[in-house]
Motif scaffolding. Structure first.
Motif, PDB file in Angstrom:
ATOM      1  N   UNK A 111      -5.410   4.101   7.383  1.00 19.17           N
ATOM      2  CA  UNK A 111      -6.632   4.585   8.011  1.00 19.17           C
ATOM      3  C   UNK A 111      -7.798   4.198   7.112  1.00 19.17           C
ATOM      4  N   UNK A 112      -8.601   3.299   7.590  1.00 17.04           N
ATOM      5  CA  UNK A 112      -9.722   2.824   6.771  1.00 17.04           C
ATOM      6  C   UNK A 112     -10.511   4.017   6.233  1.00 17.04           C
ATOM      7  N   UNK A 113     -10.751   4.060   4.944  1.00  8.59           N
ATOM      8  CA  UNK A 113     -11.420   5.226   4.337  1.00  8.59           C
ATOM      9  C   UNK A 113     -12.929   5.200   4.567  1.00  8.59           C
ATOM     10  N   UNK A 163     -15.077   7.444   5.598  1.00  5.45           N
ATOM     11  CA  UNK A 163     -15.893   8.549   5.070  1.00  5.45           C
ATOM     12  C   UNK A 163     -16.210   8.314   3.600  1.00  5.45           C
ATOM     13  N   UNK A 190      -5.379   1.843  -2.337  1.00  5.80           N
ATOM     14  CA  UNK A 190      -5.717   2.780  -1.254  1.00  5.80           C
ATOM     15  C   UNK A 190      -4.578   2.835  -0.221  1.00  5.80           C
ATOM     16  N   UNK A 195      -2.338   6.181   0.533  1.00  3.58           N
ATOM     17  CA  UNK A 195      -2.268   6.823   1.852  1.00  3.58           C
ATOM     18  C   UNK A 195      -0.821   7.000   2.309  1.00  3.58           C
TER      19      UNK A 195
END
Lengths: 593, 593
Positions: free
Chosen positions: A5-7, A9, A308, A312
């Motif tokens: 899930x592309x970070x 935020x 990342x 995850x």
């Protein structure tokens, strides 16, 4: 099946809250075409592309690999369509000049879109990355005619690019390359020699491949001062831009590697291939170094992306995996066991990775901003200062970000226990794919030599002194409720300042000192840099309300208490000196008795 | 093509000079059949076998892998012949009792022969290793009749053994296994369930496979107190020892793994397979733990073997690779560049590996000696003391030796630059093969929990106090010309003693403290242990003349100056405590915002 899930935020937090990117862009007339909303829209598009297109091709790409047959290379199923989609989306020219079809987006932003692609499919990412690198070298050094011929096609993805540097006997030491370039009467050159480790040297993604080749003319001076740069297209280009006959360059084979198996790593044979000089004879290395700062930062982003992705997946696995019970009593009485997230040691591994990700992302954006200043600022003093900063921090961005990321992927694999060793969970591929980032584009050892030598001792520590001054100014300005990171950062700055002085003096006493101390010094500067990034993160987070922001401050505290203490060890190792290393005879290493 | 020269000189130095093995053996009537000459002859034979038989099968085994077809597993080409040769050489029973066809060699010696096999072909080594482990469990807990039926065939290599513990949902936490064992009227049991990660679960190396299976009887208590151990042969064994019908156990598939690809890792399906109870119902876990101390030490040896292999290849490559020039001026003027051995950073990586190898080897022999005391000594007090020592040091032997070895293989790969990432040089396989050693047989995190919990806090620090006393006694006895290692070791002992006390107290304050501190504590005890080993090495070397011995002392100095300083960092991290880790909510880990 691995997740991603592309970070977004976190990315938006870094751009908007930590670096006030919009304000920075809008204050510069060359960047006024970008605002926060545009940047966020671009990131959201890349999030979709990386999650929907490149992620599903990651494992299949690893299993199928690039294949070599009869002088040409085929990429794994799906890569061709994905590359087409990527090119049509305008992604290859995201950071390129509008004149050549680019979107002129700042590096501060493109590092983040690159992160998503590296996270989901590093093998795929290397194909456009090399095109971008080649485009950058041409943009800086090629003639107007050459630019017109090649750049629009490269940025549109119709053609791709390579960098042909390494030879079987010459990697780090390019001064001893043997590839020859003989000038013909028509002004073109005949290029003959063998290059190895050529990423994207051949493939089926683009109609033509533009090789940038380092070679020596017959009367060139010895060493690195006698290297020229040539354009060698796979297919000759006619005056109207259409493709002509095949040039005398071809892949001889591809390497079988630990990872990035979908990325074709070619042996390239040049048999009197026609080449066009870029810039002047004997000035080829300078052209290559133009793009080095960008490429080396990209390798750091490769690390961040992998870390990342690994984080995850490990965090999800730790949440789902029920095994054992909490030391503080049963947490999930209705289940046969508690999740392994109850264990401090599992959390330690996850938090190390997460702290690394958040500091790395901030650092990548920070260095991206410095690169943007060098390119877009109209203030010569600011450009000079940013150039110094980029020179100093490029080896950190490349080596420290990949070293810490590699450890993070190992920790993530360990969270999975035995399942981490099995292909289907994706962790072992992540590690295999990432490992090359510590090695290529100059090994992390070579980066460390660059930092301690050219970037520190040679300028009498000027670059690091300027950097430390900026860090001190920032930290001193922090409010008292952030004393934990303020004090830690100021202490770290003082320690790095002192050890830098120690190194400059020790180098005068013992010529071998810097080489032996280099890796530990690089890690010391890396730790200081991450402390600075967490100071910036904590300041931005403290100004906001909500759990998201509170957790940023908590992670900064974790960094200070459980990661930053490594600084003292690195300094001790620097001071251990070179004698205890150099005293052994050369024979000792290969002899047991 | 990777090289391997069995480090016989170093092995003999450790056995003869550091541990006076012959004296130790001859003083014990149960070991009087072994002297230094016999030991050396055995090592020389294994050197030949590992260099000539298993080394050439290492890369081909990785590339071909074990294959699964229609319910049975085939090993790579050459493995069958190699296993036959290994078995016929009596190697499987090298450490087994003479009563069952073994050679009754001490563990002090077998760790060294194991090292050579692990260095040259870890995938191959796992097949006999599992047989030895199964034999050991049977030797301790099986009935006389069971021993007579199975042990001679296992040690002759006609049959092999497995350990069937893990299930899809149950790895570290064996208390929640689901495999069922129902008692039949004839006293046998019907075993039903699925086991995963079963090394050597099926293969073509032996006529029969004897599975040792953990399962639960219908009325067993919950948790780990309700686990029983069963013998489940692949083929039933007739009264005359001949093979009968196929039992209802079969591999369902094999795993595709990061490494050790020639070792078949099977999913095993038990469909009412006939099983024989070993020992008593509900006491199965104790039988498994009998062999754990031996197996876990073996994983440490796997690390040592890989690290030695990686070191030798990297040292040779560094000697041969010409690239760049020495900082102190051209060293090889007749060549286009100097060898990369002129660089302190390259030497640093090689010396880290070499120091690790020599300390690990000494430590493995030391723990082997303690195991020998527990098995062969007739003095109950000595046995008790050795049992405590083995309990304390087994997690160090498993986790610290594999952690440091893994770093050494990474460093060795880095010495090769880009070539280290390419299959043909062998380094990337070495890393992939070794990585599992940090994970299986209880992850290194689990080892750390064992050390800090059961082995330290639970006994109030008694085991570590005894160990530290031994270290102090040894160090205090060193001559003044070894002050560098004497002082370093005494300081390390004091620091580990203090942090142990700190941990025992902190655990009372915060129940989560030990889990969070465990890995750093294990590394602290590991560093102290290596310092102790270098003290023993330095003392033995100082008593002799010649470069070989001088280099041992120099390497001890390298350890003190450049590796041991990590102890302070580990202690700082221990003291950082658990709060900063446990304060995050469980949701935090999988949520970005």
């Amino acid at each position: 099946m691995p997740i991603y899930n592309a970070p977004l935020a976190d990315m938006k937090f870094i751009l908007n809250d930590v670096f006030n990117a919009e304000q920075f862009w809008q204050a510069n007339e060359n960047l006024a075409h970008i605002d926060a909303a545009t940047a966020e829209a671009i990131l959201e598009e890349m999030a979709k592309f990386s999650q929907n297109v490149t992620l599903p091709l990651n494992r299949t790409g690893d299993e199928e690999g690039a294949t070599y047959n009869n002088g040409s290379v085929t990429t794994p199923a799906g890569f061709k369509e994905a590359f087409k989609q990527y090119a049509e989306g305008g992604w290859i020219g995201l950071g390129a000049d509008a004149e050549w079809g680019g979107q002129e987006m700042p590096k501060m932003l493109t590092v983040l879109s690159d992160e998503m692609l590296f996270a989901t499919n590093p093998s795929f990412m290397l194909y456009p990355l090399l095109s971008v690198g080649a485009g950058m070298a041409l943009n800086s050094y090629a003639s107007q005619e050459q630019k017109e011929t090649y750049l629009p096609k490269i940025y549109s993805g119709e053609w791709s690019g390579t960098m042909c540097l390494t030879e079987p006997h010459a990697g780090t030491d390019l001064g001893i390359i043997k590839t020859k370039a003989e000038r013909n009467e028509d002004g073109r050159y005949s290029i003959t020699g063998t290059k190895i480790f050529i990423t994207g040297g051949d493939h089926d993604l683009a109609e033509n491949i533009i090789h940038l080749v380092l070679a020596k003319t017959p009367d060139a001076p010895a060493g690195s001062r006698g290297i020229s740069l040539f354009i060698v297209p796979k297919f000759m280009v006619n005056a109207d831009g259409s493709l002509g006959e095949r040039n005398l360059v071809a892949p001889g084979s591809i390497e079988h590697k630990m990872g990035i198996k979908a990325s074709a790593t070619c042996v390239m044979n040049f048999d009197g291939a026609k080449g066009y000089l870029v810039g002047k004879e004997n000035e080829g290395l300078a052209a290559m170094f133009v793009m080095m700062n960008y490429e080396r930062l990209s390798m750091g982003i490769q690390g961040l992306g992998a870390s990342e992705y690994a984080y995850q997946n490990a965090a999800q696995y730790a949440t789902d995996r029920l095994q054992g019970r909490s030391a503080s009593g049963v947490q999930s009485p209705s289940k046969p066991a508690d999740s392994i997230l109850v264990h401090g040691d599992v959390r330690r591994m996850l938090l190390n990775a997460r702290a690394n990700n958040e500091a790395s992302r901030a650092f990548a954006v920070y260095v991206g901003q410095q690169l943007d200043i060098t390119k877009f600022s109209t203030d010569p003093e600011a450009v000079k200062k940013a150039n110094d900063r980029v020179a100093l921090l490029t080896p950190i961005a490349k080596a420290y970000l990949t070293d810490t990321a590699f450890q993070a992927t190992l920790d993530a694999q360990m969270v999975f226990g035995g399942h981490g060793y099995i292909r289907e969970w994706g962790m072992e591929q992540c590690i295999r794919d990432l490992r090359i980032a510590q090695i290529y584009e100059g090994t992390n050892g070579v980066q460390s030599q660059d930092l301690i030598g050219r970037k520190t001792i040679k300028c009498g520590g000027e670059f690091i002194a300027e950097y430390i001054q900026e860090i001190r100014d920032f930290a001193n300005d922090l409010d008292a409720d952030l004393n934990f990171i303020k004090d830690a950062t100021l202490d770290a700055a003082t320690e790095v300042e002192a050890v830098t002085q120690y190194i400059i003096e020790a180098a005068q006493e013992n010529i071998n000192f810097p080489n032996a101390a280099a890796v530990d010094y690089l890690h010391a500067v890396g730790l200081l840099s991450f402390s600075y990034m967490f100071a910036r993160i904590a300041k931005a987070a403290k100004a906001k309300d909500g759990e998201f922001y509170q957790n940023k401050v908590a992670l900064a505290l974790y960094f200070v208490q459980r990661i930053l203490p490594e600084l003292a060890l690195r300094i001790t190792k620097v001071k251990a000196g070179a004698e205890v290393i150099m005293n052994f005879s050369e024979d000792y290493f290969t002899h047991q008795s």
